[in-house]
Design a protein around this motif. Structure first.
Motif, PDB file in Angstrom:
ATOM      1  N   PRO A 182      38.119  65.460  71.715  1.00 43.27           N
ATOM      2  CA  PRO A 182      38.470  66.119  70.463  1.00 43.27           C
ATOM      3  C   PRO A 182      39.748  65.534  69.857  1.00 43.27           C
ATOM      4  CG  PRO A 182      38.879  67.573  72.328  1.00 43.27           C
ATOM      5  CD  PRO A 182      38.239  66.342  72.868  1.00 43.27           C
ATOM      6  N   VAL A 183      39.741  65.378  68.545  1.00 44.55           N
ATOM      7  CA  VAL A 183      40.885  64.831  67.808  1.00 44.55           C
ATOM      8  C   VAL A 183      41.408  65.916  66.870  1.00 44.55           C
ATOM      9  CG1 VAL A 183      41.602  63.066  66.142  1.00 44.55           C
ATOM     10  CG2 VAL A 183      39.954  62.493  67.939  1.00 44.55           C
ATOM     11  N   GLY A 184      42.728  65.959  66.716  1.00 45.16           N
ATOM     12  CA  GLY A 184      43.331  66.935  65.821  1.00 45.16           C
ATOM     13  C   GLY A 184      43.495  68.295  66.468  1.00 45.16           C
ATOM     14  N   VAL A 185      43.597  68.310  67.792  1.00 47.02           N
ATOM     15  CA  VAL A 185      43.725  69.566  68.525  1.00 47.02           C
ATOM     16  C   VAL A 185      44.921  69.496  69.472  1.00 47.02           C
ATOM     17  CG1 VAL A 185      41.246  70.039  68.443  1.00 47.02           C
ATOM     18  CG2 VAL A 185      42.192  68.796  70.382  1.00 47.02           C
ATOM     19  N   ASP A 186      45.380  70.648  69.886  1.00 48.94           N
ATOM     20  CA  ASP A 186      46.412  70.720  70.912  1.00 48.94           C
ATOM     21  C   ASP A 186      45.719  70.594  72.269  1.00 48.94           C
ATOM     22  OD1 ASP A 186      49.161  71.509  71.926  1.00 48.94           O
ATOM     23  OD2 ASP A 186      47.907  73.115  72.764  1.00 48.94           O
ATOM     24  N   ALA A 187      46.155  69.637  73.090  1.00 43.96           N
ATOM     25  CA  ALA A 187      45.485  69.369  74.369  1.00 43.96           C
ATOM     26  C   ALA A 187      45.491  70.594  75.280  1.00 43.96           C
ATOM     27  CB  ALA A 187      46.131  68.182  75.058  1.00 43.96           C
ATOM     28  N   ALA A 188      46.596  71.266  75.388  1.00 47.60           N
ATOM     29  CA  ALA A 188      46.669  72.442  76.256  1.00 47.60           C
ATOM     30  C   ALA A 188      45.699  73.528  75.807  1.00 47.60           C
ATOM     31  CB  ALA A 188      48.097  72.988  76.299  1.00 47.60           C
ATOM     32  N   GLU A 196      42.999  73.130  74.079  1.00 47.03           N
ATOM     33  CA  GLU A 196      41.633  72.639  74.310  1.00 47.03           C
ATOM     34  C   GLU A 196      41.218  72.847  75.777  1.00 47.03           C
ATOM     35  OE1 GLU A 196      38.238  71.302  72.433  1.00 47.03           O
ATOM     36  OE2 GLU A 196      40.166  71.783  71.542  1.00 47.03           O
ATOM     37  N   LEU A 197      42.133  72.563  76.705  1.00 42.89           N
ATOM     38  CA  LEU A 197      41.840  72.765  78.130  1.00 42.89           C
ATOM     39  C   LEU A 197      41.675  74.255  78.445  1.00 42.89           C
ATOM     40  CD1 LEU A 197      44.259  70.124  79.667  1.00 42.89           C
ATOM     41  CD2 LEU A 197      41.755  70.018  79.605  1.00 42.89           C
ATOM     42  N   LEU A 198      42.553  75.069  77.895  1.00 38.89           N
ATOM     43  CA  LEU A 198      42.448  76.516  78.124  1.00 38.89           C
ATOM     44  C   LEU A 198      41.150  77.072  77.544  1.00 38.89           C
ATOM     45  CD1 LEU A 198      46.166  77.484  77.473  1.00 38.89           C
ATOM     46  CD2 LEU A 198      44.964  77.528  79.684  1.00 38.89           C
ATOM     47  N   ASN A 199      40.747  76.581  76.393  1.00 38.44           N
ATOM     48  CA  ASN A 199      39.468  77.005  75.807  1.00 38.44           C
ATOM     49  C   ASN A 199      38.296  76.598  76.695  1.00 38.44           C
ATOM     50  OD1 ASN A 199      40.725  78.171  73.610  1.00 38.44           O
ATOM     51  ND2 ASN A 199      40.368  76.428  72.255  1.00 38.44           N
ATOM     52  N   ALA A 200      38.364  75.396  77.254  1.00 39.02           N
ATOM     53  CA  ALA A 200      37.296  74.932  78.150  1.00 39.02           C
ATOM     54  C   ALA A 200      37.204  75.823  79.378  1.00 39.02           C
ATOM     55  CB  ALA A 200      37.540  73.482  78.551  1.00 39.02           C
ATOM     56  N   MET A 201      38.337  76.315  79.842  1.00 40.23           N
ATOM     57  CA  MET A 201      38.350  77.170  81.024  1.00 40.23           C
ATOM     58  C   MET A 201      37.808  78.569  80.735  1.00 40.23           C
ATOM     59  SD  MET A 201      39.094  75.354  83.556  1.00 40.23           S
ATOM     60  CE  MET A 201      39.259  76.646  84.800  1.00 40.23           C
ATOM     61  N   GLU A 202      37.581  78.906  79.486  1.00 41.09           N
ATOM     62  CA  GLU A 202      36.975  80.192  79.143  1.00 41.09           C
ATOM     63  C   GLU A 202      35.469  80.189  79.345  1.00 41.09           C
ATOM     64  OE1 GLU A 202      38.205  81.281  75.201  1.00 41.09           O
ATOM     65  OE2 GLU A 202      40.307  81.487  75.796  1.00 41.09           O
ATOM     66  N   ARG A 203      34.895  79.011  79.533  1.00 38.91           N
ATOM     67  CA  ARG A 203      33.455  78.935  79.800  1.00 38.91           C
ATOM     68  C   ARG A 203      33.150  79.704  81.081  1.00 38.91           C
ATOM     69  NH1 ARG A 203      31.239  72.887  78.725  1.00 38.91           N
ATOM     70  NH2 ARG A 203      29.758  73.677  80.251  1.00 38.91           N
ATOM     71  N   ALA A 204      32.046  80.397  81.094  1.00 43.83           N
ATOM     72  CA  ALA A 204      31.675  81.198  82.258  1.00 43.83           C
ATOM     73  C   ALA A 204      31.514  80.347  83.514  1.00 43.83           C
ATOM     74  CB  ALA A 204      30.388  81.972  81.971  1.00 43.83           C
ATOM     75  N   ASP A 205      31.055  79.093  83.355  1.00 44.43           N
ATOM     76  CA  ASP A 205      30.805  78.246  84.522  1.00 44.43           C
ATOM     77  C   ASP A 205      32.031  77.434  84.950  1.00 44.43           C
ATOM     78  OD1 ASP A 205      30.738  76.578  82.287  1.00 44.43           O
ATOM     79  OD2 ASP A 205      29.032  75.402  82.985  1.00 44.43           O
ATOM     80  N   ALA A 206      33.147  77.569  84.255  1.00 40.66           N
ATOM     81  CA  ALA A 206      34.368  76.831  84.614  1.00 40.66           C
ATOM     82  C   ALA A 206      35.017  77.488  85.825  1.00 40.66           C
ATOM     83  CB  ALA A 206      35.335  76.796  83.435  1.00 40.66           C
ATOM     84  N   GLU A 207      35.174  76.704  86.904  1.00 42.08           N
ATOM     85  CA  GLU A 207      35.722  77.228  88.158  1.00 42.08           C
ATOM     86  C   GLU A 207      37.157  76.801  88.400  1.00 42.08           C
ATOM     87  OE1 GLU A 207      33.288  76.291  91.613  1.00 42.08           O
ATOM     88  OE2 GLU A 207      31.638  75.822  90.271  1.00 42.08           O
ATOM     89  N   LEU A 245      40.436  73.925  86.975  1.00 43.62           N
ATOM     90  CA  LEU A 245      40.994  72.932  86.059  1.00 43.62           C
ATOM     91  C   LEU A 245      41.804  71.943  86.884  1.00 43.62           C
ATOM     92  CD1 LEU A 245      41.790  71.770  83.285  1.00 43.62           C
ATOM     93  CD2 LEU A 245      43.589  73.511  83.185  1.00 43.62           C
ATOM     94  N   VAL A 246      41.566  70.645  86.696  1.00 44.85           N
ATOM     95  CA  VAL A 246      42.308  69.606  87.406  1.00 44.85           C
ATOM     96  C   VAL A 246      43.108  68.810  86.377  1.00 44.85           C
ATOM     97  CG1 VAL A 246      42.177  67.614  88.941  1.00 44.85           C
ATOM     98  CG2 VAL A 246      40.480  69.439  89.137  1.00 44.85           C
ATOM     99  N   SER A 284      51.097  70.410  80.839  1.00 49.46           N
ATOM    100  CA  SER A 284      51.012  70.880  82.230  1.00 49.46           C
ATOM    101  C   SER A 284      51.595  72.275  82.367  1.00 49.46           C
ATOM    102  CB  SER A 284      51.762  69.930  83.168  1.00 49.46           C
ATOM    103  OG  SER A 284      51.217  68.652  83.119  1.00 49.46           O
ATOM    104  N   GLN A 285      52.758  72.458  81.814  1.00 48.63           N
ATOM    105  CA  GLN A 285      53.428  73.754  81.927  1.00 48.63           C
ATOM    106  C   GLN A 285      52.593  74.859  81.288  1.00 48.63           C
ATOM    107  OE1 GLN A 285      57.315  73.958  80.132  1.00 48.63           O
ATOM    108  NE2 GLN A 285      57.871  75.746  81.324  1.00 48.63           N
ATOM    109  N   GLN A 286      52.082  74.606  80.102  1.00 51.21           N
ATOM    110  CA  GLN A 286      51.317  75.641  79.412  1.00 51.21           C
ATOM    111  C   GLN A 286      50.053  76.012  80.178  1.00 51.21           C
ATOM    112  OE1 GLN A 286      50.471  74.863  75.273  1.00 51.21           O
ATOM    113  NE2 GLN A 286      49.283  76.740  75.055  1.00 51.21           N
ATOM    114  N   VAL A 287      49.296  75.007  80.672  1.00 49.44           N
ATOM    115  CA  VAL A 287      48.054  75.354  81.359  1.00 49.44           C
ATOM    116  C   VAL A 287      48.327  76.026  82.699  1.00 49.44           C
ATOM    117  CG1 VAL A 287      46.646  73.654  80.151  1.00 49.44           C
ATOM    118  CG2 VAL A 287      47.638  73.071  82.354  1.00 49.44           C
ATOM    119  N   LEU A 288      49.380  75.594  83.390  1.00 51.07           N
ATOM    120  CA  LEU A 288      49.709  76.242  84.664  1.00 51.07           C
ATOM    121  C   LEU A 288      50.089  77.706  84.465  1.00 51.07           C
ATOM    122  CD1 LEU A 288      51.703  73.434  86.482  1.00 51.07           C
ATOM    123  CD2 LEU A 288      49.534  74.439  87.223  1.00 51.07           C
ATOM    124  N   LEU A 289      50.799  77.983  83.397  1.00 46.70           N
ATOM    125  CA  LEU A 289      51.249  79.347  83.145  1.00 46.70           C
ATOM    126  C   LEU A 289      50.174  80.243  82.527  1.00 46.70           C
ATOM    127  CD1 LEU A 289      54.846  78.624  81.809  1.00 46.70           C
ATOM    128  CD2 LEU A 289      54.200  79.501  84.065  1.00 46.70           C
TER     129      LEU A 289
END
Length: 129
Positions: A71-77, A79-90, A92-93, A111-116
């Protein structure tokens, strides 16, 4: 599903390899996210078409089912947090950089944002020495 925060450097490569290993252990697939805000002419962490092709080749040879998104034009953190909202997401690496004692107080902003904020487990890895 294992979500991998990929960057086009040694830290992203470490995350990719650990994510593949986790997917094999758990008998699941991976979602590899390589995001950029697109607010600069170049983003060294965003994979070029050749690098993206190399990553997809690695994923194909791993035998692990995968999705690759850039994805382009998005905040990486975000985007990762949104991906982790998927029901099948177990899990995050993400890859993290070695920090000096002062730098350890403040991780990279992504890193800090996703860890927190991630409601599910996060595996923070670094490349082999």
């Amino acid at each position: 599903m294992i979500v991998i925060g990929f960057t086009a450097d040694q830290f992203g490569q470490a995350a990719l390899e650990h994510g593949i290993a986790e997917a094999r252990l758990r008998g699941t697939g991976v979602l590899v996210v390589n995001a950029t805000a697109g607010d600069a002419y170049t983003d060294s962490t965003f994979a070029s078409p050749d690098r993206a092709r190399d990553v997809q080749d690695r994923l194909t040879t791993s035998g692990v089912p995968f999705e690759w998104v850039q994805p382009v034009g998005v905040d990486a953190a975000t985007e990762l947090l949104n991906a982790m909202e998927r029901a099948d997401a177990e899990l995050l690496v993400i890859g993290v950089k070695h920090r000096n004692p002062v730098g350890k107080l403040l991780l990279g902003s992504v890193s800090q944002q996703v860890l927190l904020e991630c409601p599910k487990p996060v595996l923070a890895v670094k490349p082999d020495a």
